[in-house]
Motif scaffolding. Structure first.
Motif, PDB file in Angstrom:
ATOM      1  N   THR A  74      -2.266  -2.166  -2.704  1.00  0.00           N
ATOM      2  CA  THR A  74      -3.036  -2.733  -1.516  1.00  0.00           C
ATOM      3  C   THR A  74      -3.787  -3.969  -1.428  1.00  0.00           C
TER       4      THR A  74
ATOM      5  N   GLN B 240      -9.225   9.432  -7.544  1.00  0.00           N
ATOM      6  CA  GLN B 240      -9.120   9.112  -6.238  1.00  0.00           C
ATOM      7  C   GLN B 240      -9.726   7.837  -5.789  1.00  0.00           C
ATOM      8  N   LEU B 241      -9.229   7.070  -4.820  1.00  0.00           N
ATOM      9  CA  LEU B 241      -9.719   5.775  -4.574  1.00  0.00           C
ATOM     10  C   LEU B 241     -10.964   5.726  -3.983  1.00  0.00           C
ATOM     11  N   ALA B 242     -11.263   6.712  -3.106  1.00  0.00           N
ATOM     12  CA  ALA B 242     -12.508   6.955  -2.521  1.00  0.00           C
ATOM     13  C   ALA B 242     -13.730   6.962  -3.388  1.00  0.00           C
TER      14      ALA B 242
ATOM     15  N   ARG C 159     -12.898   0.383   4.351  1.00  0.00           N
ATOM     16  CA  ARG C 159     -13.894   0.275   3.697  1.00  0.00           C
ATOM     17  C   ARG C 159     -13.523  -1.103   2.736  1.00  0.00           C
TER      18      ARG C 159
ATOM     19  N   LYS D 200     -10.059   5.539   6.893  1.00  0.00           N
ATOM     20  CA  LYS D 200     -11.306   5.503   6.348  1.00  0.00           C
ATOM     21  C   LYS D 200     -11.280   4.485   4.995  1.00  0.00           C
ATOM     22  N   ILE D 201     -10.360   4.652   4.393  1.00  0.00           N
ATOM     23  CA  ILE D 201     -10.323   3.698   3.007  1.00  0.00           C
ATOM     24  C   ILE D 201      -9.992   2.338   3.237  1.00  0.00           C
ATOM     25  N   TYR D 202      -9.080   2.271   4.281  1.00  0.00           N
ATOM     26  CA  TYR D 202      -8.698   0.830   4.793  1.00  0.00           C
ATOM     27  C   TYR D 202      -9.954   0.001   5.277  1.00  0.00           C
TER      28      TYR D 202
ATOM     29  N   PRO E 106      -4.518  12.332  -0.823  1.00  0.00           N
ATOM     30  CA  PRO E 106      -5.569  11.077  -0.641  1.00  0.00           C
ATOM     31  C   PRO E 106      -5.121  10.199  -1.578  1.00  0.00           C
TER      32      PRO E 106
ATOM     33  N   LEU F  33     -14.379   3.578  -5.334  1.00  0.00           N
ATOM     34  CA  LEU F  33     -15.192   2.622  -4.511  1.00  0.00           C
ATOM     35  C   LEU F  33     -16.611   3.191  -4.460  1.00  0.00           C
ATOM     36  N   ASP F  34     -16.724   4.684  -4.501  1.00  0.00           N
ATOM     37  CA  ASP F  34     -17.957   4.990  -4.441  1.00  0.00           C
ATOM     38  C   ASP F  34     -18.882   4.464  -5.794  1.00  0.00           C
TER      39      ASP F  34
ATOM     40  N   SER G 291       0.998  -1.220   0.022  1.00  0.00           N
ATOM     41  CA  SER G 291      -0.010  -0.245   0.035  1.00  0.00           C
ATOM     42  C   SER G 291       0.853   1.421  -0.106  1.00  0.00           C
TER      43      SER G 291
END
Length: 585
Positions: free
Chosen positions: A139, A399-401, A249, A245-247, A130, A404-405, A123
Protein backbone atom coordinates in the motif's frame (compact mmCIF):
# COMPACT_ATOMS: atom_id res chain seq x y z
CA UNK A 1 14.66 24.28 -15.61
CA UNK A 2 17.75 22.22 -16.36
CA UNK A 3 19.65 20.85 -13.38
CA UNK A 4 23.34 21.60 -12.93
CA UNK A 5 24.00 17.96 -13.69
CA UNK A 6 22.18 18.21 -17.04
CA UNK A 7 23.98 21.43 -17.95
CA UNK A 8 27.40 19.99 -17.14
CA UNK A 9 26.69 16.78 -19.07
CA UNK A 10 25.62 18.82 -22.10
CA UNK A 11 28.80 20.92 -21.88
CA UNK A 12 30.91 17.76 -21.54
CA UNK A 13 29.31 16.23 -24.63
CA UNK A 14 30.06 19.42 -26.57
CA UNK A 15 33.67 19.39 -25.35
CA UNK A 16 34.19 15.81 -26.52
CA UNK A 17 32.97 16.78 -29.97
CA UNK A 18 35.10 19.94 -29.98
CA UNK A 19 38.16 17.89 -29.00
CA UNK A 20 37.57 15.64 -32.02
CA UNK A 21 36.81 12.55 -29.98
CA UNK A 22 34.48 10.13 -31.72
CA UNK A 23 32.23 8.44 -29.19
CA UNK A 24 31.37 4.76 -29.71
CA UNK A 25 27.70 4.20 -30.51
CA UNK A 26 25.66 4.22 -27.33
CA UNK A 27 28.55 5.36 -25.15
CA UNK A 28 27.10 7.08 -22.05
CA UNK A 29 28.41 10.51 -21.15
CA UNK A 30 27.60 10.82 -17.47
CA UNK A 31 28.53 13.12 -14.63
CA UNK A 32 27.91 12.13 -11.01
CA UNK A 33 27.60 13.98 -7.75
CA UNK A 34 30.96 13.62 -6.02
CA UNK A 35 30.94 11.16 -3.13
CA UNK A 36 33.37 13.40 -1.23
CA UNK A 37 32.85 17.15 -1.66
CA UNK A 38 36.52 17.75 -0.80
CA UNK A 39 37.17 16.68 -4.39
CA UNK A 40 34.47 18.94 -5.82
CA UNK A 41 30.73 18.91 -6.35
CA UNK A 42 30.53 16.77 -9.48
CA UNK A 43 32.82 14.27 -11.12
CA UNK A 44 33.18 12.58 -14.51
CA UNK A 45 35.08 9.37 -15.27
CA UNK A 46 34.33 9.62 -19.00
CA UNK A 47 37.96 10.09 -19.96
CA UNK A 48 39.03 6.91 -18.19
CA UNK A 49 36.22 4.85 -19.73
CA UNK A 50 36.93 6.24 -23.20
CA UNK A 51 40.70 5.85 -22.92
CA UNK A 52 40.36 2.07 -22.65
CA UNK A 53 38.40 1.92 -25.89
CA UNK A 54 40.58 4.43 -27.71
CA UNK A 55 43.82 2.94 -26.32
CA UNK A 56 44.96 6.30 -24.98
CA UNK A 57 46.45 7.50 -21.73
CA UNK A 58 43.40 8.45 -19.63
CA UNK A 59 45.00 11.49 -18.01
CA UNK A 60 46.12 12.84 -21.38
CA UNK A 61 42.61 12.31 -22.74
CA UNK A 62 41.17 14.07 -19.69
CA UNK A 63 43.48 17.02 -20.38
CA UNK A 64 42.19 17.28 -23.95
CA UNK A 65 38.62 17.23 -22.72
CA UNK A 66 39.24 19.85 -20.02
CA UNK A 67 40.96 22.14 -22.53
CA UNK A 68 37.81 22.02 -24.66
CA UNK A 69 35.34 22.19 -21.75
CA UNK A 70 33.70 25.62 -21.40
CA UNK A 71 32.34 25.86 -17.86
CA UNK A 72 34.13 28.95 -16.54
CA UNK A 73 30.74 30.54 -15.88
CA UNK A 74 29.74 27.64 -13.62
CA UNK A 75 32.66 25.79 -12.08
CA UNK A 76 36.38 25.37 -11.61
CA UNK A 77 37.94 22.22 -13.07
CA UNK A 78 40.69 19.88 -12.02
CA UNK A 79 41.99 16.52 -13.16
CA UNK A 80 42.48 14.03 -10.36
CA UNK A 81 44.04 10.60 -10.09
CA UNK A 82 44.20 8.56 -13.30
CA UNK A 83 41.80 10.86 -15.16
CA UNK A 84 38.81 11.96 -13.10
CA UNK A 85 37.45 15.35 -14.10
CA UNK A 86 36.26 17.22 -11.00
CA UNK A 87 33.84 20.17 -11.11
CA UNK A 88 33.83 22.60 -8.18
CA UNK A 89 30.77 24.83 -8.51
CA UNK A 90 31.44 28.53 -7.92
CA UNK A 91 29.69 30.42 -5.13
CA UNK A 92 28.08 32.80 -7.63
CA UNK A 93 26.67 29.75 -9.44
CA UNK A 94 25.07 28.56 -6.21
CA UNK A 95 23.61 32.04 -5.73
CA UNK A 96 22.11 31.93 -9.22
CA UNK A 97 20.81 28.40 -8.70
CA UNK A 98 19.11 29.29 -5.43
CA UNK A 99 17.57 32.30 -7.16
CA UNK A 100 16.15 30.04 -9.86
CA UNK A 101 14.78 27.58 -7.31
CA UNK A 102 12.98 30.19 -5.19
CA UNK A 103 11.03 31.26 -8.29
CA UNK A 104 10.28 27.71 -9.44
CA UNK A 105 7.09 26.09 -8.09
CA UNK A 106 8.53 22.68 -9.06
CA UNK A 107 11.72 23.31 -7.05
CA UNK A 108 14.02 22.34 -9.89
CA UNK A 109 12.23 19.13 -10.85
CA UNK A 110 11.56 18.88 -14.57
CA UNK A 111 8.76 16.97 -16.25
CA UNK A 112 9.49 13.92 -18.40
CA UNK A 113 9.85 14.62 -22.10
CA UNK A 114 7.72 11.61 -23.09
CA UNK A 115 4.97 10.88 -20.53
CA UNK A 116 3.92 7.24 -20.39
CA UNK A 117 0.67 5.58 -19.37
CA UNK A 118 1.58 3.70 -16.20
CA UNK A 119 -0.83 1.41 -14.35
CA UNK A 120 0.09 0.81 -10.71
CA UNK A 121 -1.53 -2.25 -9.12
CA UNK A 122 -1.05 -2.10 -5.36
CA UNK A 123 -2.53 -2.91 -1.94
CA UNK A 124 -5.07 -5.48 -3.26
CA UNK A 125 -6.33 -6.99 0.02
CA UNK A 126 -8.77 -9.87 0.12
CA UNK A 127 -12.39 -8.99 0.77
CA UNK A 128 -14.07 -10.41 3.88
CA UNK A 129 -10.86 -10.04 5.89
CA UNK A 130 -9.44 -7.01 7.72
CA UNK A 131 -6.18 -5.65 6.33
CA UNK A 132 -3.15 -6.92 8.24
CA UNK A 133 0.42 -5.70 8.69
CA UNK A 134 1.46 -7.51 5.52
CA UNK A 135 -0.50 -4.97 3.48
CA UNK A 136 1.64 -2.06 4.71
CA UNK A 137 4.41 -2.50 2.20
CA UNK A 138 2.35 -2.82 -0.98
CA UNK A 139 0.00 0.00 0.00
CA UNK A 140 2.65 2.52 1.02
CA UNK A 141 5.20 1.72 -1.72
CA UNK A 142 2.53 1.72 -4.43
CA UNK A 143 1.03 5.01 -3.26
CA UNK A 144 4.41 6.74 -3.11
CA UNK A 145 5.50 5.55 -6.56
CA UNK A 146 2.17 6.72 -7.97
CA UNK A 147 2.60 10.17 -6.43
CA UNK A 148 6.17 10.49 -7.73
CA UNK A 149 5.19 9.32 -11.24
CA UNK A 150 2.40 11.86 -11.43
CA UNK A 151 4.65 14.67 -10.20
CA UNK A 152 7.22 13.82 -12.87
CA UNK A 153 4.53 14.08 -15.55
CA UNK A 154 3.49 10.51 -16.30
CA UNK A 155 -0.15 9.51 -16.80
CA UNK A 156 -0.84 7.24 -13.85
CA UNK A 157 -3.79 4.94 -13.28
CA UNK A 158 -4.00 3.29 -9.86
CA UNK A 159 -5.99 0.09 -9.46
CA UNK A 160 -6.86 -1.71 -6.23
CA UNK A 161 -7.24 -5.23 -7.63
CA UNK A 162 -9.00 -6.59 -4.55
CA UNK A 163 -9.44 -10.32 -4.00
CA UNK A 164 -13.23 -10.34 -4.13
CA UNK A 165 -13.74 -13.61 -5.99
CA UNK A 166 -11.91 -16.71 -4.92
CA UNK A 167 -11.67 -19.84 -2.85
CA UNK A 168 -12.20 -18.01 0.44
CA UNK A 169 -15.76 -17.12 -0.60
CA UNK A 170 -16.80 -20.73 -0.67
CA UNK A 171 -15.79 -20.88 3.01
CA UNK A 172 -17.32 -17.51 3.89
CA UNK A 173 -20.65 -18.38 2.25
CA UNK A 174 -20.75 -21.75 4.01
CA UNK A 175 -20.04 -19.96 7.29
CA UNK A 176 -22.68 -17.32 6.59
CA UNK A 177 -25.30 -19.98 6.04
CA UNK A 178 -24.32 -22.20 8.98
CA UNK A 179 -22.32 -20.33 11.63
CA UNK A 180 -23.13 -16.63 11.45
CA UNK A 181 -23.76 -14.56 14.58
CA UNK A 182 -26.49 -12.04 13.56
CA UNK A 183 -25.52 -9.59 16.32
CA UNK A 184 -21.80 -9.71 15.49
CA UNK A 185 -22.31 -9.22 11.75
CA UNK A 186 -24.16 -5.98 12.47
CA UNK A 187 -21.76 -4.73 15.14
CA UNK A 188 -18.43 -5.48 13.43
CA UNK A 189 -18.97 -7.15 10.05
CA UNK A 190 -15.30 -7.52 9.05
CA UNK A 191 -14.35 -9.20 12.31
CA UNK A 192 -17.32 -11.55 12.05
CA UNK A 193 -16.43 -12.45 8.46
CA UNK A 194 -12.88 -13.15 9.59
CA UNK A 195 -14.21 -15.36 12.39
CA UNK A 196 -16.39 -17.27 9.92
CA UNK A 197 -13.48 -17.81 7.53
CA UNK A 198 -11.20 -19.06 10.29
CA UNK A 199 -13.84 -21.34 11.77
CA UNK A 200 -14.74 -22.91 8.43
CA UNK A 201 -11.10 -23.22 7.43
CA UNK A 202 -10.53 -25.25 10.60
CA UNK A 203 -13.57 -27.41 9.87
CA UNK A 204 -12.31 -28.07 6.33
CA UNK A 205 -9.10 -29.46 7.76
CA UNK A 206 -11.07 -31.76 10.05
CA UNK A 207 -13.85 -32.88 7.68
CA UNK A 208 -13.40 -33.50 3.98
CA UNK A 209 -17.19 -33.33 3.48
CA UNK A 210 -17.29 -29.69 4.62
CA UNK A 211 -14.40 -28.89 2.31
CA UNK A 212 -16.45 -30.33 -0.55
CA UNK A 213 -19.49 -28.28 0.51
CA UNK A 214 -17.40 -25.09 0.50
CA UNK A 215 -16.17 -25.93 -2.97
CA UNK A 216 -19.77 -26.45 -4.10
CA UNK A 217 -20.78 -23.08 -2.63
CA UNK A 218 -18.00 -21.42 -4.61
CA UNK A 219 -19.03 -23.07 -7.87
CA UNK A 220 -22.66 -22.04 -7.24
CA UNK A 221 -21.49 -18.47 -6.73
CA UNK A 222 -19.44 -18.52 -9.92
CA UNK A 223 -22.44 -19.92 -11.80
CA UNK A 224 -24.66 -17.05 -10.64
CA UNK A 225 -26.70 -18.64 -7.82
CA UNK A 226 -28.96 -15.84 -6.52
CA UNK A 227 -28.65 -16.59 -2.80
CA UNK A 228 -24.86 -16.96 -2.88
CA UNK A 229 -24.51 -13.86 -5.04
CA UNK A 230 -26.52 -11.81 -2.52
CA UNK A 231 -24.30 -13.01 0.34
CA UNK A 232 -21.21 -12.21 -1.73
CA UNK A 233 -22.48 -8.67 -2.49
CA UNK A 234 -23.07 -8.03 1.20
CA UNK A 235 -19.54 -9.25 2.03
CA UNK A 236 -17.99 -6.96 -0.57
CA UNK A 237 -20.07 -4.01 0.57
CA UNK A 238 -19.12 -4.20 4.24
CA UNK A 239 -15.52 -5.02 3.36
CA UNK A 240 -15.09 -1.90 1.25
CA UNK A 241 -16.41 0.25 4.08
CA UNK A 242 -13.82 -1.25 6.42
CA UNK A 243 -11.01 -0.96 3.88
CA UNK A 244 -11.79 2.67 3.13
CA UNK A 245 -11.46 3.52 6.82
CA UNK A 246 -7.86 2.31 6.65
CA UNK A 247 -7.15 4.05 3.36
CA UNK A 248 -8.56 7.32 4.72
CA UNK A 249 -6.21 7.09 7.69
CA UNK A 250 -3.30 6.47 5.33
CA UNK A 251 -4.40 9.19 2.87
CA UNK A 252 -4.35 6.63 0.07
CA UNK A 253 -6.83 6.59 -2.80
CA UNK A 254 -7.33 4.71 -6.06
CA UNK A 255 -8.64 5.57 -9.49
CA UNK A 256 -10.27 2.12 -9.74
CA UNK A 257 -11.27 -0.81 -7.54
CA UNK A 258 -11.48 -3.46 -10.25
CA UNK A 259 -11.35 -6.66 -8.26
CA UNK A 260 -11.24 -10.21 -9.53
CA UNK A 261 -15.03 -10.31 -9.89
CA UNK A 262 -14.94 -7.50 -12.47
CA UNK A 263 -13.47 -9.92 -15.02
CA UNK A 264 -15.89 -12.84 -14.56
CA UNK A 265 -17.60 -12.36 -17.90
CA UNK A 266 -14.24 -12.28 -19.66
CA UNK A 267 -12.91 -15.60 -18.37
CA UNK A 268 -14.79 -18.07 -20.58
CA UNK A 269 -13.91 -16.26 -23.84
CA UNK A 270 -10.36 -15.73 -22.58
CA UNK A 271 -9.82 -19.44 -21.98
CA UNK A 272 -11.25 -20.23 -25.40
CA UNK A 273 -8.84 -17.70 -26.91
CA UNK A 274 -5.90 -19.27 -25.07
CA UNK A 275 -6.86 -22.63 -26.55
CA UNK A 276 -7.33 -21.17 -30.03
CA UNK A 277 -3.95 -19.43 -29.80
CA UNK A 278 -2.35 -22.75 -28.98
CA UNK A 279 -1.18 -21.55 -25.57
CA UNK A 280 -3.43 -23.67 -23.37
CA UNK A 281 -4.22 -27.36 -23.47
CA UNK A 282 -5.93 -29.87 -21.20
CA UNK A 283 -3.90 -31.80 -18.66
CA UNK A 284 -5.42 -34.14 -16.04
CA UNK A 285 -8.80 -32.47 -16.48
CA UNK A 286 -7.47 -28.93 -16.02
CA UNK A 287 -6.64 -26.42 -18.74
CA UNK A 288 -3.01 -25.30 -18.52
CA UNK A 289 -0.45 -23.08 -20.20
CA UNK A 290 2.89 -24.82 -20.64
CA UNK A 291 6.36 -23.58 -21.48
CA UNK A 292 7.06 -21.92 -24.79
CA UNK A 293 10.38 -23.85 -24.70
CA UNK A 294 12.33 -20.72 -25.59
CA UNK A 295 14.29 -20.35 -22.34
CA UNK A 296 16.85 -22.55 -20.64
CA UNK A 297 15.13 -24.66 -17.94
CA UNK A 298 16.75 -22.69 -15.09
CA UNK A 299 15.21 -19.47 -16.39
CA UNK A 300 11.90 -20.97 -17.48
CA UNK A 301 9.06 -20.25 -15.01
CA UNK A 302 7.13 -23.21 -16.46
CA UNK A 303 9.80 -25.71 -15.44
CA UNK A 304 10.77 -27.16 -12.08
CA UNK A 305 13.38 -29.67 -11.04
CA UNK A 306 12.14 -32.93 -9.55
CA UNK A 307 14.45 -35.77 -8.63
CA UNK A 308 17.22 -34.19 -10.66
CA UNK A 309 15.09 -33.88 -13.82
CA UNK A 310 13.37 -30.82 -15.30
CA UNK A 311 9.59 -31.24 -15.42
CA UNK A 312 6.66 -29.14 -16.57
CA UNK A 313 5.24 -26.62 -14.09
CA UNK A 314 2.27 -25.18 -15.98
CA UNK A 315 0.01 -22.23 -15.19
CA UNK A 316 -3.51 -23.54 -14.55
CA UNK A 317 -6.16 -21.29 -16.11
CA UNK A 318 -9.19 -23.54 -15.53
CA UNK A 319 -9.35 -26.10 -12.75
CA UNK A 320 -10.55 -29.64 -13.17
CA UNK A 321 -13.92 -28.72 -11.58
CA UNK A 322 -14.44 -25.95 -14.14
CA UNK A 323 -13.61 -23.09 -11.77
CA UNK A 324 -11.22 -20.31 -12.74
CA UNK A 325 -8.46 -18.92 -10.52
CA UNK A 326 -6.50 -15.72 -10.01
CA UNK A 327 -4.07 -16.66 -12.79
CA UNK A 328 -6.95 -16.60 -15.27
CA UNK A 329 -8.18 -13.32 -13.86
CA UNK A 330 -4.71 -11.77 -14.04
CA UNK A 331 -4.40 -12.59 -17.74
CA UNK A 332 -7.79 -10.94 -18.32
CA UNK A 333 -6.66 -7.97 -16.24
CA UNK A 334 -3.64 -7.42 -18.49
CA UNK A 335 -5.95 -7.43 -21.52
CA UNK A 336 -8.22 -4.84 -19.90
CA UNK A 337 -5.36 -2.53 -18.94
CA UNK A 338 -3.94 -2.63 -22.43
CA UNK A 339 -7.25 -2.06 -24.20
CA UNK A 340 -8.96 0.40 -21.86
CA UNK A 341 -6.04 2.34 -20.42
CA UNK A 342 -3.52 1.98 -23.25
CA UNK A 343 -0.87 1.00 -20.74
CA UNK A 344 2.80 1.43 -21.62
CA UNK A 345 3.83 -0.02 -18.27
CA UNK A 346 2.03 -2.10 -15.67
CA UNK A 347 3.56 -2.29 -12.21
CA UNK A 348 2.54 -4.93 -9.69
CA UNK A 349 3.54 -3.93 -6.15
CA UNK A 350 3.30 -7.37 -4.59
CA UNK A 351 5.13 -9.57 -2.09
CA UNK A 352 8.32 -11.22 -3.39
CA UNK A 353 6.77 -14.64 -2.68
CA UNK A 354 4.55 -14.16 -5.74
CA UNK A 355 7.51 -13.80 -8.10
CA UNK A 356 6.98 -17.13 -9.90
CA UNK A 357 3.34 -16.32 -10.59
CA UNK A 358 4.30 -13.00 -12.17
CA UNK A 359 7.07 -14.58 -14.21
CA UNK A 360 4.46 -16.93 -15.70
CA UNK A 361 1.92 -14.13 -16.18
CA UNK A 362 4.45 -11.90 -17.95
CA UNK A 363 5.61 -14.77 -20.15
CA UNK A 364 2.05 -15.63 -21.18
CA UNK A 365 1.25 -11.97 -21.83
CA UNK A 366 4.34 -11.56 -24.00
CA UNK A 367 3.45 -14.66 -26.01
CA UNK A 368 0.00 -13.15 -26.55
CA UNK A 369 1.53 -10.02 -28.05
CA UNK A 370 1.68 -7.67 -25.06
CA UNK A 371 4.02 -4.77 -25.86
CA UNK A 372 3.73 -3.01 -22.51
CA UNK A 373 6.52 -3.40 -19.96
CA UNK A 374 5.21 -5.53 -17.10
CA UNK A 375 7.14 -5.29 -13.85
CA UNK A 376 6.86 -7.01 -10.48
CA UNK A 377 7.85 -4.49 -7.80
CA UNK A 378 8.58 -6.98 -5.05
CA UNK A 379 9.39 -6.33 -1.41
CA UNK A 380 10.62 -8.14 1.67
CA UNK A 381 9.13 -8.92 5.06
CA UNK A 382 8.30 -6.84 8.14
CA UNK A 383 10.00 -8.37 11.18
CA UNK A 384 9.36 -8.17 14.89
CA UNK A 385 12.08 -7.21 17.38
CA UNK A 386 12.99 -10.90 17.58
CA UNK A 387 14.01 -10.82 13.93
CA UNK A 388 11.14 -13.09 12.88
CA UNK A 389 8.09 -12.15 10.73
CA UNK A 390 5.90 -9.83 12.78
CA UNK A 391 3.01 -11.71 14.42
CA UNK A 392 0.68 -11.42 17.40
CA UNK A 393 1.00 -13.60 20.48
CA UNK A 394 -1.60 -15.89 18.94
CA UNK A 395 0.60 -16.35 15.89
CA UNK A 396 -1.57 -14.25 13.56
CA UNK A 397 -0.47 -11.29 11.50
CA UNK A 398 -1.32 -8.07 13.39
CA UNK A 399 -4.27 -6.21 11.93
CA UNK A 400 -3.27 -3.01 10.18
CA UNK A 401 -5.76 -0.91 12.14
CA UNK A 402 -4.13 -2.07 15.39
CA UNK A 403 -0.65 -1.29 14.04
CA UNK A 404 -1.71 2.25 13.12
CA UNK A 405 -3.41 2.71 16.51
CA UNK A 406 -0.22 1.65 18.28
CA UNK A 407 1.86 4.07 16.17
CA UNK A 408 -0.45 6.97 17.00
CA UNK A 409 -0.38 6.08 20.71
CA UNK A 410 3.41 5.97 20.69
CA UNK A 411 3.57 9.34 18.95
CA UNK A 412 1.12 10.75 21.52
CA UNK A 413 3.39 9.58 24.33
CA UNK A 414 6.39 11.34 22.78
CA UNK A 415 4.37 14.53 22.31
CA UNK A 416 3.30 14.45 25.94
CA UNK A 417 6.96 14.42 26.93
CA UNK A 418 8.21 16.97 24.41
CA UNK A 419 5.21 19.24 23.71
CA UNK A 420 3.18 19.16 26.89
CA UNK A 421 2.08 22.80 26.53
CA UNK A 422 0.14 22.24 23.29
CA UNK A 423 -3.68 22.04 23.44
CA UNK A 424 -5.05 18.50 23.76
CA UNK A 425 -6.84 18.64 20.41
CA UNK A 426 -3.68 19.76 18.63
CA UNK A 427 -1.65 17.00 20.27
CA UNK A 428 -4.22 14.45 19.13
CA UNK A 429 -3.99 15.63 15.52
CA UNK A 430 -0.22 15.80 15.70
CA UNK A 431 -0.08 12.26 17.06
CA UNK A 432 -2.03 11.01 14.04
CA UNK A 433 0.22 12.90 11.62
CA UNK A 434 3.44 11.76 13.30
CA UNK A 435 2.32 8.19 13.99
CA UNK A 436 1.08 7.48 10.47
CA UNK A 437 4.04 9.36 8.99
CA UNK A 438 6.42 7.25 11.06
CA UNK A 439 4.96 4.00 9.75
CA UNK A 440 5.22 5.28 6.17
CA UNK A 441 8.74 6.67 6.45
CA UNK A 442 10.07 3.53 8.12
CA UNK A 443 8.73 1.57 5.16
CA UNK A 444 9.98 3.98 2.51
CA UNK A 445 13.41 4.61 3.98
CA UNK A 446 14.37 0.96 3.55
CA UNK A 447 15.28 -0.64 0.24
CA UNK A 448 12.05 -2.34 -0.74
CA UNK A 449 13.67 -5.74 -1.25
CA UNK A 450 15.08 -5.77 2.29
CA UNK A 451 13.39 -6.95 5.47
CA UNK A 452 13.14 -4.51 8.34
CA UNK A 453 12.32 -4.58 12.05
CA UNK A 454 9.12 -2.90 13.15
CA UNK A 455 10.15 -0.95 16.27
CA UNK A 456 7.67 1.78 17.22
CA UNK A 457 9.96 3.40 19.79
CA UNK A 458 12.59 4.07 17.15
CA UNK A 459 10.04 4.98 14.48
CA UNK A 460 8.48 7.85 16.44
CA UNK A 461 11.75 9.21 17.91
CA UNK A 462 12.61 12.84 17.22
CA UNK A 463 16.26 11.89 16.75
CA UNK A 464 17.59 9.56 14.09
CA UNK A 465 16.48 8.76 10.56
CA UNK A 466 12.76 9.08 11.25
CA UNK A 467 9.68 10.89 10.00
CA UNK A 468 9.43 12.97 13.22
CA UNK A 469 12.99 14.20 12.66
CA UNK A 470 12.03 15.42 9.17
CA UNK A 471 8.72 16.84 10.37
CA UNK A 472 10.55 18.67 13.16
CA UNK A 473 13.03 20.04 10.61
CA UNK A 474 10.12 21.56 8.68
CA UNK A 475 8.65 22.94 11.91
CA UNK A 476 12.01 24.52 12.76
CA UNK A 477 12.02 26.28 9.39
CA UNK A 478 8.51 27.64 9.88
CA UNK A 479 9.42 28.84 13.39
CA UNK A 480 12.05 31.12 11.86
CA UNK A 481 9.45 32.89 9.78
CA UNK A 482 7.02 33.19 12.68
CA UNK A 483 9.70 35.18 14.51
CA UNK A 484 10.09 37.70 11.69
CA UNK A 485 8.90 41.15 12.65
CA UNK A 486 8.64 42.46 9.09
CA UNK A 487 7.67 41.35 5.60
CA UNK A 488 10.55 39.93 3.56
CA UNK A 489 10.55 39.59 -0.21
CA UNK A 490 11.93 36.16 -1.06
CA UNK A 491 13.23 36.48 -4.61
CA UNK A 492 16.48 36.13 -6.55
CA UNK A 493 17.72 39.70 -6.19
CA UNK A 494 20.98 40.19 -4.34
CA UNK A 495 21.48 36.61 -3.17
CA UNK A 496 24.91 35.83 -1.74
CA UNK A 497 25.79 32.20 -1.08
CA UNK A 498 29.36 32.28 0.22
CA UNK A 499 29.70 30.62 3.64
CA UNK A 500 30.39 26.88 3.69
CA UNK A 501 27.17 26.13 5.58
CA UNK A 502 25.20 28.08 2.96
CA UNK A 503 26.97 26.32 0.10
CA UNK A 504 26.37 22.87 1.60
CA UNK A 505 22.67 23.60 1.96
CA UNK A 506 22.40 25.15 -1.53
CA UNK A 507 24.18 22.11 -2.99
CA UNK A 508 21.72 19.75 -1.31
CA UNK A 509 18.67 21.79 -2.32
CA UNK A 510 19.80 21.84 -5.95
CA UNK A 511 19.97 18.04 -5.98
CA UNK A 512 16.21 17.61 -5.49
CA UNK A 513 15.68 17.89 -9.24
CA UNK A 514 18.55 15.47 -9.86
CA UNK A 515 17.55 12.84 -7.30
CA UNK A 516 13.79 12.58 -7.72
CA UNK A 517 13.76 11.19 -11.31
CA UNK A 518 16.24 8.47 -10.29
CA UNK A 519 13.62 6.98 -7.93
CA UNK A 520 11.97 5.49 -11.02
CA UNK A 521 15.17 3.94 -12.36
CA UNK A 522 14.85 0.98 -10.01
CA UNK A 523 11.51 1.96 -8.45
CA UNK A 524 13.03 2.66 -5.03
CA UNK A 525 11.39 5.37 -2.90
CA UNK A 526 14.19 5.02 -0.34
CA UNK A 527 16.32 7.18 -2.67
CA UNK A 528 13.98 10.11 -1.98
CA UNK A 529 13.81 9.28 1.74
CA UNK A 530 17.58 9.29 2.03
CA UNK A 531 17.79 12.58 0.14
CA UNK A 532 15.34 14.23 2.56
CA UNK A 533 17.42 13.05 5.51
CA UNK A 534 20.52 14.56 3.88
CA UNK A 535 18.63 17.81 3.36
CA UNK A 536 17.47 17.98 6.98
CA UNK A 537 21.01 17.35 8.22
CA UNK A 538 22.40 20.02 5.87
CA UNK A 539 19.79 22.47 7.14
CA UNK A 540 20.54 21.83 10.82
CA UNK A 541 24.27 22.21 10.15
CA UNK A 542 23.61 25.47 8.29
CA UNK A 543 21.35 26.74 11.07
CA UNK A 544 23.99 26.06 13.71
CA UNK A 545 26.80 27.67 11.69
CA UNK A 546 25.01 30.64 10.11
CA UNK A 547 22.98 33.24 12.01
CA UNK A 548 19.70 33.86 10.22
CA UNK A 549 17.55 36.37 12.09
CA UNK A 550 20.54 38.24 13.53
CA UNK A 551 22.22 38.69 10.15
CA UNK A 552 21.56 41.74 7.99
CA UNK A 553 20.97 42.93 4.44
CA UNK A 554 21.51 40.58 1.53
CA UNK A 555 23.12 37.98 3.80
CA UNK A 556 19.96 37.81 5.91
CA UNK A 557 17.76 37.63 2.84
CA UNK A 558 19.92 34.89 1.29
CA UNK A 559 19.70 32.80 4.42
CA UNK A 560 15.95 33.28 4.67
CA UNK A 561 15.64 32.14 1.05
CA UNK A 562 17.65 29.01 1.89
CA UNK A 563 15.34 28.37 4.85
CA UNK A 564 12.23 28.88 2.75
CA UNK A 565 13.49 26.52 0.07
CA UNK A 566 14.34 23.91 2.69
CA UNK A 567 10.78 24.05 4.01
CA UNK A 568 9.29 23.81 0.53
CA UNK A 569 11.45 20.84 -0.51
CA UNK A 570 10.82 19.00 2.77
CA UNK A 571 7.07 19.53 2.40
CA UNK A 572 7.05 18.53 -1.27
CA UNK A 573 9.36 15.55 -0.79
CA UNK A 574 7.49 14.19 2.22
CA UNK A 575 4.22 14.79 0.36
CA UNK A 576 5.46 12.55 -2.43
CA UNK A 577 6.01 9.88 0.23
CA UNK A 578 2.45 10.45 1.43
CA UNK A 579 3.59 12.12 4.67
CA UNK A 580 2.12 15.34 6.04
CA UNK A 581 4.03 18.07 7.85
CA UNK A 582 2.77 20.07 10.86
CA UNK A 583 3.33 23.79 11.41
CA UNK A 584 4.49 23.22 14.97
CA UNK A 585 5.36 20.37 17.30
Amino acid sequence: MNTLLEILESRLLTALSKAGIDLPVGFPVKIFAAADVRHGDYQANTAMALAKRLKMNPRELATQVVDALEVDDLADLEIAGPGFINFRIKSETWSQKVGQLINDPRLGVGSVAEPQNIVVDFSAPNVAKPMHVGHIRSTIIGDSLSRICRFLGHNVTTDNHIGDWGTQFGMVIYGWKNLIDPVAIEADPLQELLRLYRAVNLLCKEEEAIKDECRDELVKLQNGDAENFAIWEKCVEVSKVGLNKIYDRLDVSFDHWLGESYYNSELVPLVKALEAEGLARESDGALCVFSGEELPPKQDPFKEKRDGEWSDFPMIVRKGDGAFNYATTDVATVDHRLKQWNADKIWYVVDARQSLHFQQLFDVSKRRGCKAKLEHISFGTILGKDGKPLKTRDGDLPQLADVLDDAVKSARTVLEEKSGDLPVEEKDELAKMIGIGSVKFTELSHHRSSDYIFDLDKMVALQGDTAPYLQYSYVRVRAIFRKLEEEVTLDADGLQITEQGEINLARTLSKFGEVLPTVLDDLKPNILSNYLLDLAKAFHSFFEACQVLKSEGDVRKSRLVLCELTGRVLQQGLGLLGIQVPERM
